[in-house]
Design a protein around this motif. Structure first.
Motif, PDB file in Angstrom:
ATOM      1  N   GLU A  70       1.022  -1.290   0.119  1.00  0.00           N
ATOM      2  CA  GLU A  70       0.054   0.000  -0.027  1.00  0.00           C
ATOM      3  C   GLU A  70       0.922   1.285  -0.021  1.00  0.00           C
ATOM      4  OE1 GLU A  70      -4.003  -1.175   2.324  1.00  0.00           O
ATOM      5  OE2 GLU A  70      -2.314  -0.527   3.446  1.00  0.00           O
ATOM      6  N   ARG A  71       0.295   2.208  -0.806  1.00  0.00           N
ATOM      7  CA  ARG A  71       1.030   3.526  -0.569  1.00  0.00           C
ATOM      8  C   ARG A  71       1.221   3.961   0.823  1.00  0.00           C
ATOM      9  NH1 ARG A  71      -0.921   8.713  -1.142  1.00  0.00           N
ATOM     10  NH2 ARG A  71      -2.747   7.925  -1.809  1.00  0.00           N
ATOM     11  N   PRO A  72       2.418   4.270   1.226  1.00  0.00           N
ATOM     12  CA  PRO A  72       2.818   4.692   2.594  1.00  0.00           C
ATOM     13  C   PRO A  72       2.106   5.726   2.911  1.00  0.00           C
ATOM     14  CG  PRO A  72       5.022   4.915   1.215  1.00  0.00           C
ATOM     15  CD  PRO A  72       3.784   4.267   0.518  1.00  0.00           C
ATOM     16  N   ASP A  73       1.760   6.172   4.040  1.00  0.00           N
ATOM     17  CA  ASP A  73       1.070   7.488   4.494  1.00  0.00           C
ATOM     18  C   ASP A  73       1.869   8.391   4.603  1.00  0.00           C
ATOM     19  OD1 ASP A  73      -1.458   6.019   5.067  1.00  0.00           O
ATOM     20  OD2 ASP A  73      -0.779   5.301   6.838  1.00  0.00           O
ATOM     21  N   ARG A  74       1.380   9.828   4.420  1.00  0.00           N
ATOM     22  CA  ARG A  74       2.248  10.837   4.747  1.00  0.00           C
ATOM     23  C   ARG A  74       2.775  11.052   6.219  1.00  0.00           C
ATOM     24  NH1 ARG A  74      -1.383  15.642   2.184  1.00  0.00           N
ATOM     25  NH2 ARG A  74       0.055  16.638   3.545  1.00  0.00           N
ATOM     26  N   ALA A  75       4.045  11.633   6.230  1.00  0.00           N
ATOM     27  CA  ALA A  75       4.470  11.964   7.376  1.00  0.00           C
ATOM     28  C   ALA A  75       3.693  12.856   8.156  1.00  0.00           C
ATOM     29  CB  ALA A  75       6.049  12.379   7.299  1.00  0.00           C
ATOM     30  N   ASP A  76       3.178  13.793   7.348  1.00  0.00           N
ATOM     31  CA  ASP A  76       2.314  15.110   7.946  1.00  0.00           C
ATOM     32  C   ASP A  76       0.953  14.788   7.656  1.00  0.00           C
ATOM     33  OD1 ASP A  76       2.796  15.382   5.548  1.00  0.00           O
ATOM     34  OD2 ASP A  76       2.877  17.750   5.784  1.00  0.00           O
ATOM     35  N   ALA A  77       0.295  13.572   7.617  1.00  0.00           N
ATOM     36  CA  ALA A  77      -0.932  13.335   7.462  1.00  0.00           C
ATOM     37  C   ALA A  77      -1.940  14.031   7.993  1.00  0.00           C
ATOM     38  CB  ALA A  77      -1.271  11.847   7.385  1.00  0.00           C
ATOM     39  N   PRO A  78      -2.845  14.910   7.306  1.00  0.00           N
ATOM     40  CA  PRO A  78      -3.905  15.701   7.960  1.00  0.00           C
ATOM     41  C   PRO A  78      -4.960  14.755   8.657  1.00  0.00           C
ATOM     42  CG  PRO A  78      -4.199  15.859   5.580  1.00  0.00           C
ATOM     43  CD  PRO A  78      -2.886  14.858   5.695  1.00  0.00           C
ATOM     44  N   PHE A  79      -5.759  15.373   9.430  1.00  0.00           N
ATOM     45  CA  PHE A  79      -6.918  14.697  10.050  1.00  0.00           C
ATOM     46  C   PHE A  79      -7.743  15.893  10.814  1.00  0.00           C
ATOM     47  CE2 PHE A  79      -9.605  12.189  12.549  1.00  0.00           C
ATOM     48  CZ  PHE A  79      -9.874  10.950  11.871  1.00  0.00           C
ATOM     49  N   PRO A  80      -9.221  15.699  10.267  1.00  0.00           N
ATOM     50  CA  PRO A  80      -9.991  16.800  10.640  1.00  0.00           C
ATOM     51  C   PRO A  80     -10.108  16.688  12.332  1.00  0.00           C
ATOM     52  CG  PRO A  80     -11.279  15.049   9.762  1.00  0.00           C
ATOM     53  CD  PRO A  80      -9.631  14.925   9.540  1.00  0.00           C
ATOM     54  N   ASP A  81      -9.932  17.779  13.087  1.00  0.00           N
ATOM     55  CA  ASP A  81     -10.144  17.980  14.425  1.00  0.00           C
ATOM     56  C   ASP A  81     -10.787  19.197  14.914  1.00  0.00           C
ATOM     57  OD1 ASP A  81      -9.741  17.180  17.014  1.00  0.00           O
ATOM     58  OD2 ASP A  81      -7.566  18.146  17.084  1.00  0.00           O
ATOM     59  N   PRO A  82     -12.202  19.027  15.545  1.00  0.00           N
ATOM     60  CA  PRO A  82     -12.753  17.760  15.778  1.00  0.00           C
ATOM     61  C   PRO A  82     -13.412  17.103  14.596  1.00  0.00           C
ATOM     62  CG  PRO A  82     -13.912  19.634  16.384  1.00  0.00           C
ATOM     63  CD  PRO A  82     -12.745  20.208  15.821  1.00  0.00           C
ATOM     64  N   LEU A  83     -13.664  15.829  14.832  1.00  0.00           N
ATOM     65  CA  LEU A  83     -14.388  15.037  13.402  1.00  0.00           C
ATOM     66  C   LEU A  83     -15.676  15.215  13.798  1.00  0.00           C
ATOM     67  CD1 LEU A  83     -13.716  13.048  11.283  1.00  0.00           C
ATOM     68  CD2 LEU A  83     -13.862  11.236  12.933  1.00  0.00           C
ATOM     69  N   ARG A  84     -16.295  15.674  12.540  1.00  0.00           N
ATOM     70  CA  ARG A  84     -17.811  16.057  12.584  1.00  0.00           C
ATOM     71  C   ARG A  84     -18.587  14.679  11.927  1.00  0.00           C
ATOM     72  NH1 ARG A  84     -18.806  19.741   9.070  1.00  0.00           N
ATOM     73  NH2 ARG A  84     -21.028  20.204   9.992  1.00  0.00           N
TER      74      ARG A  84
END
Length: 625
Positions: free
Chosen positions: A368-382
Motif C-alpha cells: 500500500e502507498r505509505p502514509d504521509r508523515a504529516d498526514a492531516p486529519f480533521p479535528d474535531p471530527l464531525r
C-alpha cells in the motif's frame, strides 16, 4: 511460477546469505570454530600415518640383528638380490633389533585421540552456534512476512488463495530453516576440509594428488548439469505444495457446504489432481537431484582405486612410506567425501532456495502507498463524508463511474441495490482498502487519500455480514477494538447488542472460550457478538454491511432499537438487503451497475415507481408467498 525467476539460484542464495550475515560476529565465530575443527581433523590422518610407520618400522627392525646399521641392512639386501625390500627399508627409520617403540606409539595415539576429541567439541559448538544464527534469521524472516502481509493491499489478499499464502508463510519458511540448518554448517566444514586435505595431499605426494584430482572437473560439470535441471523442479514442488494447501484450507473451511451439496467426490478428485501434480514435481526434483551423490561416489571410488595402486608402487620403490600412503588414502577419502556431501547438500539447498524465492516474491510484492508523515486529519471530527466524481474498478471492467454522494454529520445513509451493484465497494473505498482511479472522497473536507490509514480506520466501526471471531474468550472477542475496556463496559455493550442474556446462559459466561469458527455459537449469535464489538468501540462513523442478516426477526427488532441509539449523532452507512431495516434512514441510495439511480427517504422512494419500489415489491411478494 515461471522458471526464469526460479533459475536465479545465485541471487536468492546471496540474498539469504546477506540475512545470515546480520549476526556478523556470530557468523565469524562459527567460521573460526570450523577452521580450527577442520584443521585438527586434517592433521589427524597424518598423525595416524606416523603411528603406522612406528609399528611397521618396529616390526622390520625386529627382523634384523641388533648392532647393524640401516645402511648395512640395505647393502646386505641388495647383495642378496632383494632390491625391492631394500628400497622399502630405505624410506623407513630402521633401527635393527630395536622392535616397536610402544612409548612413542602411545604418545602418538594419545595425541591423535585428544586431537579428535577437541575437534568434535569444536564441531559441536559450531553446530550449536549455527542453529542460533539460522533460527534468528528465520525468526526475523517470519516477522518481516507478518509485517508485510499487514502492509499488502486488500487486492492482493482478494486475488490469492489463503492456503497458498499460508503455505508461503509456514511451510516455505520452515523448509528454509531446515535446509539451512542442515547445510550451512556442513558446507563450511566440507569446503574447509577440501582445502585442508588437498594441501596435505600435495605435501605428501604431488603425483598422487594429481591422480586424485583427475576426475574432479568431470564431477563438477556433471553436478552443474544436474543442478540446472533439478532447480525448476524444486520450485514446481513448492508451488504445487501451496496449491494443495490452498485446496485443503478451502475445503476444510467450507466442509459443511461440501457435504450439504454432496461434493465430497468432486473435492476428492480436485485434491487427487493437485496431489498428483505435487507427487510428480516432488518425484522429479528428488530423483534428478538424487543422482548427484551416486555420481560423486562413483568418482570417489575411481580415485580410491587409482591412489591405492599408484601408492603401493611408490611404497615398493621406496619413494613413500606405508604410513604416508595410508594417510594419503585417508586424505583421498576426506577429499572426495566432502565433495560428495556438498553434492548431496545441493539437493537440500535447492529446495530451501526454491522456498526462499517464494517468500522473497511475497516480500517484494507492491505494498500500500505509505502514509504521509504529516498526514492531516480533521479535528474535531464531525463526520461529513463526500464522494466527488468517484470512479473505481477491480479489473478492466468499470464498476463505479462518476459517483457523487454526500453524507452529512449524524445522517444515516442506507445503500441498497442488487448484488454486485457496488454497495460494499463504497465502504471499502472510504476505509482506503482500495485506491480510487478517479475522483476523491473527503472526510470533513480532508481527502481520505491524504490521511493516515490507521487514524482513519480508528474512527470507523464496521460490522460485516461475514462474522469474524478469533480463538479466545467471549470477553476478549467483544473487547477486540478496545483492549482497555473494563468488564462493566463489555457487559453494557453486550446488553446493548442483546447478547448478554445468551452469554450468561453459557457455563463460563464471558470467560467461555470459542474458536475462530465460533463452534458452539450460532451464526446469529456470532453476528450479535460482532455488533457488541462495534458498540464497545464507540466509533465516530459506522459501517453496517448486512449487520443483521443472520439474526431472527424478533432479535432484529431489538437490535434495530439499539442501532438507532448507536447511530445517534454519528454518520452511518447501512448496507442492507432487508428493506424493512432501513425505513428510518435519513437518506436511501439505490445503486445499480455502480451508479446511483435513485435517492431519497423511504416514503418518497417506495411510491416513486422506480428501482426502490420494484425492490420493495419483490421483497414483500417473496415474504408473503
Amino acid at each position: 511460477m515461471n522458471h526464469e525467476k526460479a533459475s536465479n539460484f545465485k541471487g536468492t542464495f546471496r540474498r539469504m546469505l546477506d540475512r545470515l550475515l546480520v549476526d556478523r560476529l556470530l557468523c565469524y565465530t562459527v567460521a573460526g570454530f570450523a577452521v580450527l575443527a577442520t584443521a585438527m581433523s586434517v592433521i589427524g590422518p597424518r598423525i595416524l600415518g606416523h603411528a603406522t610407520d612406528i609399528v611397521f618400522t618396529g616390526y622390520l627392525s625386529d627382523q634384523f640383528p641388533e648392532g647393524m646399521t640401516k645402511q648395512q641392512v640395505i647393502d646386505s639386501l641388495e647383495r642378496s638380490g632383494d632390491d625391492r625390500v631394500a628400497d622399502l627399508i630405505r624410506s623407513t627409520d630402521l633401527h635393527p633389533g630395536a622392535g616397536i617403540d610402544f612409548t612413542a606409539l602411545g604418545w602418538v595415539l594419545t595425541g591423535a585421540i585428544a586431537l579428535y576429541v577437541v575437534a568434535s567439541l569444536l564441531m559441536w559448538t559450531q553446530g550449536r552456534l549455527t542453529t542460533v544464527v539460522v533460527q534468528r534469521m528465520v525468526a526475523g524472516l517470519r516477522d518481516e512476512v507478518e509485517e508485510k502481509v499487514n502492509r499488502l493491499p486488500l487486492k492482493y489478499l482478494d486475488t490469492h488463495e489463503r492456503g497458498e499464502l499460508m503455505s508461503r508463510t509456514t511451510n516455505d519458511i520452515d523448509n528454509i530453516a531446515q535446509s539451512l540448518q542442515q547445510t550451512i554448517s556442513q558446507m563450511i566444514s566440507s569446503l574447509l576440509m577440501v582445502v585442508g586435505t588437498l594441501s596435505m595431499m600435495l605435501w605428501i605426494s604431488p603425483l598422487l594428488a594429481l591422480i586424485a584430482l583427475v576426475t574432479l572437473p568431470l564431477a563438477i560439470v556433471l553436478t552443474r548439469q544436474i543442478t540446472q535441471r533439478s532447480q525448476p523442479q524444486f520450485v514446481g514442488q513448492w508451488a504445487a505444495t501451496g496449491k494443495v494447501n490452498g485446496h485443503i484450507e478451502e475445503v476444510f473451511t467450507g466442509h459443511q457446504v461440501v457435504k450439504v451439496f454432496g461434493q465430497q467426490a468432486t473435492a476428492r478428485e480436485e485434491f487427487d489432481r493437485r496431489n498428483d501434480a505435487l507427487f510428480g514435481a516432488a518425484f522429479k526434483a528428488q530423483f534428478i537431484s538424487g543422482v548427484i551423490q551416486p555420481v560423486m561416489m562413483f568418482m570417489s571410488n575411481l580415485n580410491y582405486v587409482a591412489v591405492a595402486v599408484v601408492g603401493a608402487l611408490r611404497v615398493a620403490s621406496g619413494s613413500l612410506s606405508i604410513g604416508e600412503v595410508q594417510a594419503f588414502i585417508q586424505y583421498s577419502r576426506q577429499f572426495t567425501q566432502p565433495l560428495a556431501q556438498l553434492a548431496g547438500m545441493i539437493n537440500l539447498l535447492q529446495s530451501g532456495m526454491a522456498s526462499a524465492e517464494r517468500v522473497f516474491q511475497l516480500l517484494d510484492e507492491e505494498e500500500e502507498r505509505p502514509d504521509r508523515a504529516d498526514a492531516p486529519f480533521p479535528d474535531p471530527l464531525r463526520g461529513r463524508v463526500e464522494f466527488s466524481d468517484v470512479t473505481f474498478s477491480y479489473s478492466d471492467s468499470p464498476l463505479i463511474e462518476h459517483l457523487d454522494l454526500v453524507a452529512e454529520p449524524g445522517e444515516t445513509i442506507a445503500i441498497v441495490g442488487p448484488t454486485g451493484a457496488g454497495k460494499t465497494t463504497l465502504t471499502n473505498l472510504v476505509l482506503r482498502f482500495y485506491d480510487l482511479q478517479g475522483g476523491r472522497i473527503t472526510l470533513d473536507g480532508v481527502d481520505v487519500a491524504d490521511m493516515s490509514r490507521g487514524e482513519l480506520r480508528e474512527n470507523f466501526g464496521v460490522v460485516l455480514q461475514d462474522t469474524w471471531l478469533f480463538k479466545g474468550t467471549i470477553r476478549d472477542n467483544i473487547a477486540y477494538g478496545a483492549h482497555r475496556a473494563s468488564d462493566e463496559e463489555v457487559q453494557r455493550a453486550a446488553e446493548a447488542a442483546h447478547v448478554d442474556h445468551f452469554v450468561r446462559t453459557l457455563p463460563d459466561g464471558y470467560d467461555t472460550v470459542i474458536d475462530e469458527e465460533g463452534q458452539g455459537v450460532s451464526a446469529g449469535q456470532r453476528q450479535l457478538l460482532t455488533i457488541a464489538r462495534a458498540f464497545l468501540a464507540d466509533p465516530a462513523i459506522l459501517v453496517l454491511d448486512e449487520a443483521t442478516s443472520s439474526v431472527d426477526t424478533r432479535t432484529e427488532a431489538l437490535v434495530q432499537q439499539a442501532m438507532e441509539q448507536l447511530r445517534s449523532g454519528r454518520t452511518s452507512f447501512v448496507i442492507a438487503h432487508r428493506l424493512s431495516t432501513i425505513r428510518d434512514a435519513d437518506h436511501i441510495v439505490v445503486m445499480e451497475d455502480g451508479r446511483i439511480v435513485e435517492q431519497g427517504n423511504h416514503e418518497s422512494l417506495v411510491h416513486g415507481g422506480g428501482a426502490y419500489e420494484r425492490l420493495y415489491a419483490a421483497q414483500f411478494a417473496g415474504a408473503t408467498t
